[in-house]
Design an enzyme around this catalytic site. Sequence first.
Site, PDB file in Angstrom:
ATOM      1  N   GLU A 268       0.628  -1.102   0.062  1.00 23.86           N
ATOM      2  CA  GLU A 268       0.300   0.171  -0.202  1.00 23.86           C
ATOM      3  C   GLU A 268       1.011   0.949  -0.018  1.00 23.86           C
ATOM      4  O   GLU A 268       1.239   1.338   0.913  1.00 23.86           O
ATOM      5  CB  GLU A 268      -0.923   0.074   1.132  1.00 23.86           C
ATOM      6  N   CYS A 307      -3.563   7.957   3.862  1.00 29.80           N
ATOM      7  CA  CYS A 307      -3.022   7.732   2.550  1.00 29.80           C
ATOM      8  C   CYS A 307      -4.476   7.279   1.501  1.00 29.80           C
ATOM      9  O   CYS A 307      -4.113   7.954   0.472  1.00 29.80           O
ATOM     10  CB  CYS A 307      -3.112   6.399   2.718  1.00 29.80           C
TER      11      CYS A 307
HETATM   12  P1  NAP Z   1       8.515   4.694   4.592  1.00 29.11           P
HETATM   13  O1  NAP Z   1       9.067   6.501   4.853  1.00 29.11           O
HETATM   14  O2  NAP Z   1       8.246   4.101   2.880  1.00 29.11           O
HETATM   15  O3  NAP Z   1       8.108   4.135   5.496  1.00 29.11           O
HETATM   16  C1  NAP Z   1       7.049   3.065   5.734  1.00 29.11           C
HETATM   17  C2  NAP Z   1       8.120   1.709   6.362  1.00 29.11           C
HETATM   18  O4  NAP Z   1       9.577   1.190   5.630  1.00 29.11           O
HETATM   19  C3  NAP Z   1       8.925   2.222   8.044  1.00 29.11           C
HETATM   20  O5  NAP Z   1       8.306   1.272   8.842  1.00 29.11           O
HETATM   21  C4  NAP Z   1      10.191   2.613   7.679  1.00 29.11           C
HETATM   22  O6  NAP Z   1      11.112   2.675   8.591  1.00 29.11           O
HETATM   23  C5  NAP Z   1      10.209   0.960   6.431  1.00 29.11           C
HETATM   24  N1  NAP Z   1      11.767   1.708   5.723  1.00 29.11           N
HETATM   25  C6  NAP Z   1      12.009   1.995   5.126  1.00 29.11           C
HETATM   26  N2  NAP Z   1      12.970   2.093   4.885  1.00 29.11           N
HETATM   27  C7  NAP Z   1      13.469   1.267   4.724  1.00 29.11           C
HETATM   28  C8  NAP Z   1      13.737  -0.317   3.752  1.00 29.11           C
HETATM   29  N3  NAP Z   1      14.733  -0.136   3.115  1.00 29.11           N
HETATM   30  N4  NAP Z   1      13.557  -1.540   4.475  1.00 29.11           N
HETATM   31  C9  NAP Z   1      12.679  -1.979   4.977  1.00 29.11           C
HETATM   32  N5  NAP Z   1      11.909  -0.813   6.134  1.00 29.11           N
HETATM   33  C10 NAP Z   1      12.450   0.684   5.733  1.00 29.11           C
HETATM   34  O7  NAP Z   1       6.620   5.387   4.712  1.00 29.11           O
HETATM   35  P2  NAP Z   1       6.190   7.000   6.082  1.00 29.11           P
HETATM   36  O8  NAP Z   1       7.122   7.638   5.758  1.00 29.11           O
HETATM   37  O9  NAP Z   1       6.071   5.927   7.326  1.00 29.11           O
HETATM   38  O10 NAP Z   1       4.463   6.288   5.967  1.00 29.11           O
HETATM   39  C11 NAP Z   1       4.647   7.997   4.722  1.00 29.11           C
HETATM   40  C12 NAP Z   1       3.867   7.133   3.163  1.00 29.11           C
HETATM   41  O11 NAP Z   1       3.282   6.665   3.335  1.00 29.11           O
HETATM   42  C13 NAP Z   1       3.556   8.585   2.671  1.00 29.11           C
HETATM   43  O12 NAP Z   1       3.502   7.818   0.969  1.00 29.11           O
HETATM   44  C14 NAP Z   1       1.998   7.616   2.276  1.00 29.11           C
HETATM   45  O13 NAP Z   1       1.480   7.819   1.047  1.00 29.11           O
HETATM   46  C15 NAP Z   1       2.190   6.376   2.490  1.00 29.11           C
HETATM   47  N6  NAP Z   1       0.705   5.923   3.454  1.00 29.11           N
HETATM   48  C16 NAP Z   1       0.441   4.568   2.257  1.00 29.11           C
HETATM   49  C17 NAP Z   1      -0.821   4.096   3.089  1.00 29.11           C
HETATM   50  C18 NAP Z   1      -2.028   3.237   2.425  1.00 29.11           C
HETATM   51  O14 NAP Z   1      -2.537   2.172   2.841  1.00 29.11           O
HETATM   52  N7  NAP Z   1      -1.676   2.998   1.015  1.00 29.11           N
HETATM   53  C19 NAP Z   1      -0.904   4.278   4.141  1.00 29.11           C
HETATM   54  C20 NAP Z   1      -0.309   5.095   4.885  1.00 29.11           C
HETATM   55  C21 NAP Z   1       1.103   5.277   4.409  1.00 29.11           C
HETATM   56  P3  NAP Z   1      11.684   3.012   9.608  1.00 29.11           P
HETATM   57  O15 NAP Z   1      10.457   4.713  10.049  1.00 29.11           O
HETATM   58  O16 NAP Z   1      12.163   3.263  10.708  1.00 29.11           O
HETATM   59  O17 NAP Z   1      12.899   4.346   8.847  1.00 29.11           O
END
Ligand code: NAP
Length: 700
Positions: A268, A307
């Site tokens: 997602e 999201c």
């Molecule tokens: P993110 O930076 O992509 O991080 C998401 C998760 O992935 C976090 O737990 C992060 O851990 C982890 N992560 C990052 N890099 C990783 C890697 N190389 N290996 C393993 N895990 C890794 O996203 P975010 O900033 O938390 O969330 C915002 C984004 O999420 C927005 O773009 C939003 O659109 C999207 N979102 C989408 C939905 C949906 O249902 N479509 C819902 C909510 C949010 P750390 O925090 O420890 O870096």
Amino acid sequence: MTSTLIPALPDRQVRPLAHWIGGDWLHPEPGVELDSAILRQQIAQLPGKPAPCHEALAFGRSIGRDELLKGDFQSRALRLRALAKFLLEHKAVLYAWSFHTGATKKDSWIDIEGGIATLSAYAALAQSELVSGNLLHEGPSLSLGKQGQWMGSHILVPREGIAVHINAFNFPVWGVLEKFAPCFIAGMPCLFKPASATAYLSEVLVRLIDASGLLPKGSLQLMLGSSGDLLEHMLEGDVLTFTGSAHTARTLRTHPNIVHRSIPVNTEADSLNAALLGPDIQPGDPEWDLMVKEIAQEMTVKAGQKCTAIRRILVPHDRIDVMAEAIAEKLSRCQIGDTRLEAVNMGALASAAQGRDVQATVKQLLTATELFVDPEKAARPLGENLHSECMVAPSLLYCARPDHAEVVHSIEAFGPVSTIMPYRDFEHGLTLATRAKGSLVASLFTHDTGIAQDAVLKLAAWHGRLAVIDRDAASESTGHGSPLPALKHGGPGRAGGGEELGGIRAVKHYLQRAAVQGSPRMLSAITTEYQRGAPVIESELHPFKRHFEDLAIGHSLLTHRRTVTEADLVLFGGLSGDYFYMHFDDEAAKASVFGKRIAHGYFVLSAAAGLFVHPSPGPVLANYGIDSLRFVKPVGIGDTIRARLTCKRKIDKPSRKAGEAGQGVVAWDVAVTNQAGDLVASYDILTLVQKRAPDPAELR
Ligand code: NAP
């Protein structure tokens, strides 16, 4: 060290967070400090060392899976229900920590009580739709041979692995619970890695879950901070789910070990959701006001960090200025600050990093837009000692030439930011809506069913959910931005291509589907569901006189016969008031495909019931429905029918109260045949059957 204490409310201390692995809370040296999003205060510290991923995965796959599979779909549903109740009783501690994520009371309610409600919803779905046992039969079975002795069907069983859930920061409670519920029902252990920024709240949730004592050991584990070498150790039976940015999604999906082992990844990601004003709607129409309200709400709830939030607003070009003014007026009532203050109605971004990210993204969007509502001109944040980098007021951007502005269709500012843009005609509006190359949701504000039909045909190919909002639905509408447990959440393309929720569909993501072939006897045994053609069990005792526990799949009754007479048709017509020509008009019936008068289908059903029921009070308590009814051949006057009733499927409903006998659901296969042995009607009847009274000795 294991602690099963209810977690403490936040205080002035910085709380060191711990991993929950193998049933123990692991406290390595504290590492990165986490800030409150509202107050200038540090509140928690991530563990300084990644969790031992290899051990966590191995523990889940062995102990966790074994413990989960000691139960079945039904008993896990009961535990889930109990867990929801426990969390609701202890929600105060979740609300207290949720405050620091920048949430208003309403934002916290969505995250916390929305998550708990999802647990309850999955418990109820599983109780009503799943069987007792850990194998799900996905019928119908197909006869593959002329003699009926070679059949095929589909079954689903729990995958032999662990589900790893990597979550975004915006829903630290709901994000865990909405993934946990279907996974737990399926019988698959979970390892959660919540986003670091709000990990303290997910950790409190898991401490509460631990304190409840309701989960089998190893069914849920938690790792915080860096994911370390987690993906390296995943195996073929595992599942990876991810919620977060499209960028991270790509990194995970293309990880060599994930690719090498074909590990399913359910994603997602970013979504540039659109709201469209139908061309039929003018200022002053109810749908106009509904759209203005919805946009303001979606921009401000959770400070726009949803999201599903509306990122693009599409309005007919001759109404765009009035619409932009109306939204601006609503946003002018928005007050950010310390969410404990009554005057504050919008919260903060979850972290300073998120604040910087939103501001940088707005700068990019401004290359193709202008500021219509400028956050710099908003009322100053209210409160003392505020974390000002997280306090970001709404920005409404105006894009005059959306055809030439790729950024507005491709960059998501994950905060209180939305872009309004004009469309020339509705076709143009729909084309703009799909320019985002796949979104979670689009909403359409129209009262014209023709417009809705046209729009849905085009939008459904590019969206996970469509909300058509009008005056009729207004009082009950759950709005543009709320994913519901019963409806699919997830969109194609940019939105990640994944699927969550959607009722029992979500449980099936954690089960492995296999086609299975064999004789009816074999398939009956494998699916624990009677298949026609398999041997039946007949005895002197009527199946309706058996308690739930004493009924075996295949227990069967072949009834006596009954010849259908003209009097039956006349009497049934009089009783029901059904004088359809096929039963009463000889001439018309002769001219029909049947060439003669035939009995009412409902008469055949009623007559079959008369043949198979046992009249005296007994363990069968009620008949609550009929499934898969087919009238296969007509029954004419003079035909002789009989029924075979066979115990097809049993669903054990564990008793909720000690000492109560309880009941189970029994589905009976009914085959009504005529004098030639041909099937004339076929269906399943669903009954509630009492269990034996508990032994008083067991109650003591
Ligand atoms: P993110 O930076 O992509 O991080 C998401 C998760 O992935 C976090 O737990 C992060 O851990 C982890 N992560 C990052 N890099 C990783 C890697 N190389 N290996 C393993 N895990 C890794 O996203 P975010 O900033 O938390 O969330 C915002 C984004 O999420 C927005 O773009 C939003 O659109 C999207 N979102 C989408 C939905 C949906 O249902 N479509 C819902 C909510 C949010 P750390 O925090 O420890 O870096």
